[in-house]
Design a protein around this motif. Structure first.
Motif, short mmCIF file in Angstrom:
data_model
loop_
_atom_site.label_atom_id
_atom_site.label_comp_id
_atom_site.label_asym_id
_atom_site.label_seq_id
_atom_site.Cartn_x
_atom_site.Cartn_y
_atom_site.Cartn_z
N UNK A 181 0.84 -1.21 0.00
CA UNK A 181 0.00 0.00 0.00
C UNK A 181 0.87 1.25 0.00
N UNK A 182 0.43 2.27 -0.75
CA UNK A 182 1.18 3.53 -0.74
C UNK A 182 1.06 4.18 0.63
N UNK A 183 -0.18 4.26 1.14
CA UNK A 183 -0.43 4.81 2.48
C UNK A 183 -1.22 3.78 3.27
N UNK A 198 5.25 -2.49 10.81
CA UNK A 198 6.67 -2.59 10.48
C UNK A 198 6.89 -3.32 9.16
N UNK A 199 6.14 -4.40 8.95
CA UNK A 199 6.29 -5.17 7.71
C UNK A 199 6.13 -4.27 6.49
N UNK A 204 8.03 -0.10 1.98
CA UNK A 204 7.82 1.16 1.27
C UNK A 204 6.55 1.91 1.58
N UNK A 205 5.67 1.37 2.42
CA UNK A 205 4.44 2.09 2.76
C UNK A 205 4.73 3.28 3.67
N UNK A 236 10.56 5.82 10.86
CA UNK A 236 9.55 6.39 9.98
C UNK A 236 8.13 5.97 10.30
N UNK A 237 7.92 5.18 11.38
CA UNK A 237 6.56 4.86 11.79
C UNK A 237 5.94 6.10 12.44
N UNK A 238 4.82 6.55 11.91
CA UNK A 238 4.14 7.74 12.44
C UNK A 238 3.12 7.27 13.48
N UNK A 239 3.54 7.24 14.75
CA UNK A 239 2.69 6.73 15.83
C UNK A 239 2.05 7.92 16.54
#
Length: 484
Positions: A181-183, A198-199, A204-205, A236-239
């Motif tokens: 998925x892109x987003x 994380x996967x 690239x998501x 880069x995970x936006x939590x």
């Protein structure tokens, strides 16, 4: 027709199949009923964990980490590659083969131990009878001296984001994406949300995790949780914490479908985000649908779990329940140990499960793991304690492996030095935590670990150094000044 067994197990997940094998090893005539079917409609053992949980998610986590290493880390090692590409269907196919191999392995173990494997559904009736309906719809009544209920759990659905198995999926659907998925939106930043997020982030998501709770990983030691939050943020995970989802709307057709999620942020403001895919993972609930007749004698507690005592015995004589369907953490290894305990108790032995020493792991990269009490729990209990911490940045093996992030935190009783808990974020945390679990099982002190010879260079040296740091004796970092 009526068949009589010493033990009938309903459910062949990690709690059920282990209970069945152990019962058979102890000379008990045992049958195990499983309702799970594979994509071809064939009955398979292993339950949620093996088919759509622990095992397939780890397969994807490993695949995605290898891709990420090739993309980001190989050049540091002097390794150059051509243009990278990810074949998601091939990755999913590998995952499916892993699952098939492992579920087939359970079938082989059942044969070797003479467990009768029955595919279909089982319903507990009064008097330790089980109504068994096979996959062809034929029903018969089985009798047993003992019945073990191991029906597991299912994902919790929420009305504000109903799963459609297309754009909005649960943890099962998130293992079946055919493209990146892109987003990607994830509702819930707990264990499952972090692992699945994380996967797809590595592949690239752009991943946004919406967590309703104010604290990140509230069940974990908060010093480790804060360190983990910082590491995942750098990845880069936006939590986003304190975000409560209030609605969702799917728009578009075919590959242009997307979902807009409405939520209130930490300041109470209404926000919206649009995603190609949305994963809902806000927890799991015990699965008891169709499991119990009204006169079975088994009762549920106020949260829908089967009520059991400390020995996993239900209110119905000769009926036991283990795993996700009973109180305690929903962990495969906890269920397996309960299964072994119950089988051995049926055979006349007297084992117990030590619920105080059950490791908990999040299989992100780096991993997060814990065992025993957190510092917050000890403060609340008024227990005197000392803390030792040690960063992987000061461990030669971690630096050489380009995995220097994270730390080990050891907590010991201030007066006896007995280890009360250990919490790790870092490389191989899932394996390192087991060292401490073994030590705690034998009542070890922090000094005991500090006096043990550890191989060098290894990741595990961080455990020894954290144990030494409890008394201010760490060698490879300055020790904090201790109160006099």
């Amino acid at each position: 027709m009526s068949d009589k067994y010493d033990v009938i197990v309903i459910g062949s997940g990690p709690a059920g199949y282990v209970a069945a094998i152990r019962a058979a090893q102890l000379g008990l005539k045992t049958a195990c009923i499983e309702k799970w079917k594979d994509g071809k409609g064939k009955g398979v053992n292993g339950g949620t964990c093996l088919n759509v949980g622990c095992i397939p998610s780890k397969a994807l986590l490993d695949s995605s980490e290898k891709y990420h290493e090739a993309e980001v880390s190989f050049s540091k090692h002097g390794i150059s590659t051509g243009k990278l590409a990810i074949d998601v269907p091939a990755m999913i196919e590998r995952k499916n083969k892993v699952v098939e191999q492992m579920s087939g392995g359970i079938g082989g173990l059942f044969q070797a131990n003479k467990v009768t494997s029955l595919f279909g559904t089982g319903k507990l009736l009064a008097g330790k009878k089980v109504e068994y309906t096979n996959n062809d719809g034929k029903t018969e009544t089985l009798e047993a001296e003992n019945v073990i209920l191991a029906s597991g759990s299912v994902p919790v659905n929420i009305g504000v984001a109903p799963v459609d198995n297309d754009v909005i999926v649960d943890s099962t659907g998130a293992l079946e994406f055919t493209e990146v998925p892109k987003r990607l939106g994830v509702i819930g930043a707990g264990v499952i949300g972090l692992e699945l997020g994380s996967v797809w982030k590595r592949l690239g998501s752009e991943v946004v995790l919406l967590e309703a709770m104010d604290n990140f990983l509230a069940i974990m030691d908060q010093q480790i949780a804060k360190e983990s939050f910082k590491i995942f943020g750098k990845q880069g995970l936006d939590i986003r914490l304190s975000c409560r989802v209030t609605g969702s709307e799917v728009k578009g057709k075919g590959k242009k479908k997307e979902v807009t999620v409405t939520f209130t942020d930490k300041d109470g403001n209404e926000q919206q985000e649009t995603f190609d895919k949305l994963i809902v993972c806000v927890g799991r609930k015990p699965f008891t649908e169709g499991l119990l007749s009204e006169d079975s004698g088994v009762n549920l507690d106020e949260r829908g779990f089967i009520y059991v005592n400390d020995l996993c015995s239900t209110d119905a004589p000769g009926v036991w329940a283990v795993g996700d369907v009973v109180r305690g953490p929903m962990l495969a290894h906890k269920g397996s140990e309960e299964g072994v305990m119950v089988a051995e108790r049926i055979a006349g032995q007297k084992p117990l499960v030590n619920y105080d020493i059950i490791p908990n792991v999040i299989y992100t990269h780096p991993e997060v793991a814990s065992v025993g009490k957190t510092e917050e729990q000890l403060k609340a209990e008024g227990e005197p304690y000392e803390v030792g911490t040690f960063p992987f940045l000061a461990i030669g093996r971690a630096v050489a492996a380009d995995q220097p992030e994270g730390m080990v935190k050891m907590i010991a009783h201030a007066e006896t030095d007995r280890i009360l808990g250990c919490h790790i974020v870092g490389p191989s945390a899932s394996d390192l935590i087991q060292e401490v679990a073994i030590a705690m099982e034998f009542g070890a002190s922090a000094e005991d670990i500090g006096m043990t010879v550890f191989g060098h260079p290894t990741f595990s040296e961080a455990v020894k150094e954290a144990a030494l740091a409890v008394a201010g004796h760490a060698i490879h970092m300055p020790n904090r000044k201790r109160k006099k």
